[in-house]
Enzyme design. Structure first.
Site, PDB file in Angstrom:
ATOM      1  N   GLU A  91       0.991  -0.985   0.638  1.00 11.11           N
ATOM      2  CA  GLU A  91      -0.151   0.182   0.130  1.00 11.11           C
ATOM      3  C   GLU A  91       0.790   1.287   0.202  1.00 11.11           C
ATOM      4  O   GLU A  91       2.190   1.203   0.615  1.00 11.11           O
ATOM      5  CB  GLU A  91      -0.912   0.046   1.000  1.00 11.11           C
ATOM      6  CG  GLU A  91      -1.238  -1.090   1.521  1.00 11.11           C
ATOM      7  CD  GLU A  91      -2.687  -1.160   3.081  1.00 11.11           C
ATOM      8  OE1 GLU A  91      -2.502  -0.514   2.969  1.00 11.11           O
ATOM      9  OE2 GLU A  91      -2.359  -1.966   3.605  1.00 11.11           O
ATOM     10  N   CYS A 104       3.295   8.364   1.706  1.00 11.57           N
ATOM     11  CA  CYS A 104       3.847   7.213   2.787  1.00 11.57           C
ATOM     12  C   CYS A 104       3.667   6.013   2.325  1.00 11.57           C
ATOM     13  O   CYS A 104       2.866   5.200   1.339  1.00 11.57           O
ATOM     14  CB  CYS A 104       2.505   7.194   3.741  1.00 11.57           C
ATOM     15  SG  CYS A 104       2.381   6.211   5.160  1.00 11.57           S
ATOM     16  N   CYS A 111       5.030  -7.030   7.877  1.00  8.78           N
ATOM     17  CA  CYS A 111       6.752  -7.133   8.595  1.00  8.78           C
ATOM     18  C   CYS A 111       6.667  -8.189  10.289  1.00  8.78           C
ATOM     19  O   CYS A 111       5.602  -8.511   9.772  1.00  8.78           O
ATOM     20  CB  CYS A 111       5.236  -5.979   9.481  1.00  8.78           C
ATOM     21  SG  CYS A 111       7.040  -4.749  10.466  1.00  8.78           S
ATOM     22  N   CYS A 115       4.185  -5.249  16.446  1.00  3.66           N
ATOM     23  CA  CYS A 115       3.929  -4.368  17.102  1.00  3.66           C
ATOM     24  C   CYS A 115       1.940  -4.607  17.653  1.00  3.66           C
ATOM     25  O   CYS A 115       1.406  -5.371  16.366  1.00  3.66           O
ATOM     26  CB  CYS A 115       3.167  -2.710  16.775  1.00  3.66           C
ATOM     27  SG  CYS A 115       4.826  -2.858  16.384  1.00  3.66           S
ATOM     28  N   CYS A 118      -0.631  -2.808  15.287  1.00  5.60           N
ATOM     29  CA  CYS A 118      -1.006  -2.594  14.081  1.00  5.60           C
ATOM     30  C   CYS A 118      -0.839  -3.657  13.316  1.00  5.60           C
ATOM     31  O   CYS A 118      -1.218  -4.507  13.177  1.00  5.60           O
ATOM     32  CB  CYS A 118       0.708  -2.236  13.625  1.00  5.60           C
ATOM     33  SG  CYS A 118       0.862  -2.429  12.057  1.00  5.60           S
ATOM     34  N   CYS A 332      -1.886   2.475   8.007  1.00  2.00           N
ATOM     35  CA  CYS A 332      -0.670   0.952   7.916  1.00  2.00           C
ATOM     36  C   CYS A 332      -1.629  -0.368   7.645  1.00  2.00           C
ATOM     37  O   CYS A 332      -2.414  -1.306   8.688  1.00  2.00           O
ATOM     38  CB  CYS A 332      -0.100   0.639   9.210  1.00  2.00           C
ATOM     39  SG  CYS A 332       1.618   0.788   9.187  1.00  2.00           S
TER      40      CYS A 332
HETATM   41  N1  SAH Z   1       7.902  -0.104  11.204  1.00  3.78           N
HETATM   42  C1  SAH Z   1       8.261   1.468  11.399  1.00  3.78           C
HETATM   43  C2  SAH Z   1       7.142   2.244  10.303  1.00  3.78           C
HETATM   44  C3  SAH Z   1       5.834   1.946   9.190  1.00  3.78           C
HETATM   45  S1  SAH Z   1       4.221   2.201  10.568  1.00  3.78           S
HETATM   46  C4  SAH Z   1       7.429   1.415  12.977  1.00  3.78           C
HETATM   47  O1  SAH Z   1       7.484   1.269  13.224  1.00  3.78           O
HETATM   48  O2  SAH Z   1       7.897   3.384  13.008  1.00  3.78           O
HETATM   49  C5  SAH Z   1       3.887   3.829  10.949  1.00  3.78           C
HETATM   50  C6  SAH Z   1       3.404   4.277  12.054  1.00  3.78           C
HETATM   51  O3  SAH Z   1       2.351   3.609  12.397  1.00  3.78           O
HETATM   52  C7  SAH Z   1       4.647   4.309  13.228  1.00  3.78           C
HETATM   53  O4  SAH Z   1       4.522   5.101  13.936  1.00  3.78           O
HETATM   54  C8  SAH Z   1       3.270   2.748  14.085  1.00  3.78           C
HETATM   55  O5  SAH Z   1       3.206   2.402  14.950  1.00  3.78           O
HETATM   56  C9  SAH Z   1       2.180   3.396  13.410  1.00  3.78           C
HETATM   57  N2  SAH Z   1       0.978   2.852  13.394  1.00  3.78           N
HETATM   58  C10 SAH Z   1       0.535   1.756  13.323  1.00  3.78           C
HETATM   59  N3  SAH Z   1      -0.837   0.705  13.415  1.00  3.78           N
HETATM   60  C11 SAH Z   1      -1.460   2.393  13.831  1.00  3.78           C
HETATM   61  C12 SAH Z   1      -2.773   2.132  14.336  1.00  3.78           C
HETATM   62  N4  SAH Z   1      -3.685   1.071  14.709  1.00  3.78           N
HETATM   63  N5  SAH Z   1      -3.079   3.149  14.116  1.00  3.78           N
HETATM   64  C13 SAH Z   1      -1.937   4.743  15.296  1.00  3.78           C
HETATM   65  N6  SAH Z   1      -0.549   4.760  13.994  1.00  3.78           N
HETATM   66  C14 SAH Z   1      -0.401   2.463  14.337  1.00  3.78           C
END
Ligand code: SAH
Length: 347
Positions: A91, A104, A111, A115, A118, A332
């Site tokens: 995406e 973006c 991944c 997390c 995510c 994401c």
């Molecule tokens: N792996 C990298 C970049 C990709 S995620 C990282 O962790 O920074 C990009 C951003 O979106 C990160 O800050 C991540 O923690 C956040 N993110 C992921 N899922 C999310 C969600 N459901 N709501 C808000 N932010 C989210």
């Protein structure tokens, strides 16, 4: 096997040309064609037919297909789901801000950082993207949407520091004066905190912004939310940030997704303020985007207000990210996940 010419820098294309017995200056022409979006050698009409044929034999070109395109009715945010050469999908989101159009981009297919909030990590990691594939996210978002892209955030699917070499090469490509020429100061790289890579990144002395997805200022909360914190820890992360800042002089930005009852208490705000101040870091608060498979909810308005007030009273430089594209699953991994689920259902 044919090679990926779009991942090569002009100097490397020169070497390839030398091996083909062709003059070096053709490299600049080829690079420019590629970075304007030419995806067949036949289009490169200022090259001889003979050279075009030689290139065709040695290199492949691929144009990513648009699997889905969703345009937000609310704010014009565009979300693309691209088909890659091997059938995988990633995406890209295009957001229109006053300071310019921002894309973006994803850096991996899936991944492995795990997390808890995510969507990108649910199916695990498939593979890292090639430099050319990340570049094409930017280039074809621009060409398809007609919106000139001036800013890039590496905040899509994947962990950029887990695909380090390819991401560094992508940066060189997209920054190149003969290509898209997007300035490093207009690029942000977001990481969950793979601190063992911070020194390598600092070494490159790029003028980009390093965004650290902090999401919690204490180990207990952070390790629950982000497995990448386990065995590393917030203190080591802060030390790595400090060294990065000292080496590059570039202020770090902390991403903080506000999750109801998890990381949004007064205690969290005070701890966060302390960390941010000691690093002169900017704090970017994001209301959590609810993901279907996850139990977390965004913080209430009231909790967010109280949290922001504590940070502001402490003198922290804080902004709340506007939610763009909320009607197009613009966070994401959600679109790719939807497609995976649809495929699972038809199996
Ligand atoms: N792996 C990298 C970049 C990709 S995620 C990282 O962790 O920074 C990009 C951003 O979106 C990160 O800050 C991540 O923690 C956040 N993110 C992921 N899922 C999310 C969600 N459901 N709501 C808000 N932010 C989210």
């Amino acid at each position: 096997m044919k090679k990926d010419i779009l991942s090569l820098l002009p100097g490397e294309i020169e070497e390839e040309l030398a091996a083909l017995g062709e003059p070096k200056y053709r490299a600049g022409q080829i690079f420019t064609w590629l970075h304007k979006g030419a995806r067949s050698f036949a289009e490169m009409t200022n090259l001889s037919k003979e050279l075009r044929e030689k290139l065709e034999e040695r290199f492949f070109l691929y144009k990513p297909g648009v699997l889905r395109k969703q345009v937000s009715q609310i704010d014009g945010t565009i979300k693309y789901l691209w088909q890659l050469r091997d059938g995988n999908a990633v995406e890209t989101v295009v957001m229109q801000y006053k300071h310019g159009n921002t894309v973006c981009v994803s850096s991996q297919v899936g991944c492995r950082q795990g997390c808890a909030f995510c969507a990108s990590t649910i199916g695990g990691l498939v593979r890292g993207l090639e430099p050319s594939e990340i570049l094409d996210e930017v280039l074809f978002s621009q060409l398809d949407s007609g919106l000139p892209i001036s800013n890039i955030v590496l905040m899509g699917i994947g962990e950029p520091l887990d695909n380090f070499d390819n991401v560094m090469r992508f940066l060189e490509l997209v920054n190149h004066p003969k290509g898209m020429n997007i300035g490093m100061r207009h690029i942000s790289l977001s990481t969950c905190g793979l601190i063992e890579r911070f020194a390598d990144l600092a070494e490159r002395d790029l003028q980009l912004t390093l965004s650290v997805s902090l999401h919690a200022p204490d180990d207990e909360t952070r390790s629950k939310l982000m497995p990448a914190n386990r065995g590393r820890g917030v203190e080591a992360l802060m030390e790595a940030c400090r060294r990065y800042y000292d080496k590059t002089g570039r202020r770090i930005s902390f991403e903080y997704a506000m999750i109801d009852g998890v990381n949004d208490t007064e205690r969290h705000a005070r701890l966060l303020a302390r960390e941010a101040k000691s690093l002169a870091a900017h704090v970017n608060l994001i209301p959590l985007n609810h993901v279907e498979e996850r139990q977390f909810r965004p913080s209430t308005q009231g909790h967010m207000k109280a949290f922001i007030k504590i940070l502001e009273d402490e003198g922290v430089n804080v902004t709340v990210r506007r939610r763009l594209g909320s009607d197009v699953d613009a966070s994401c991994g959600q679109l790719r996940r939807k497609m995976q689920k649809a495929n699972e259902a038809t199996r």
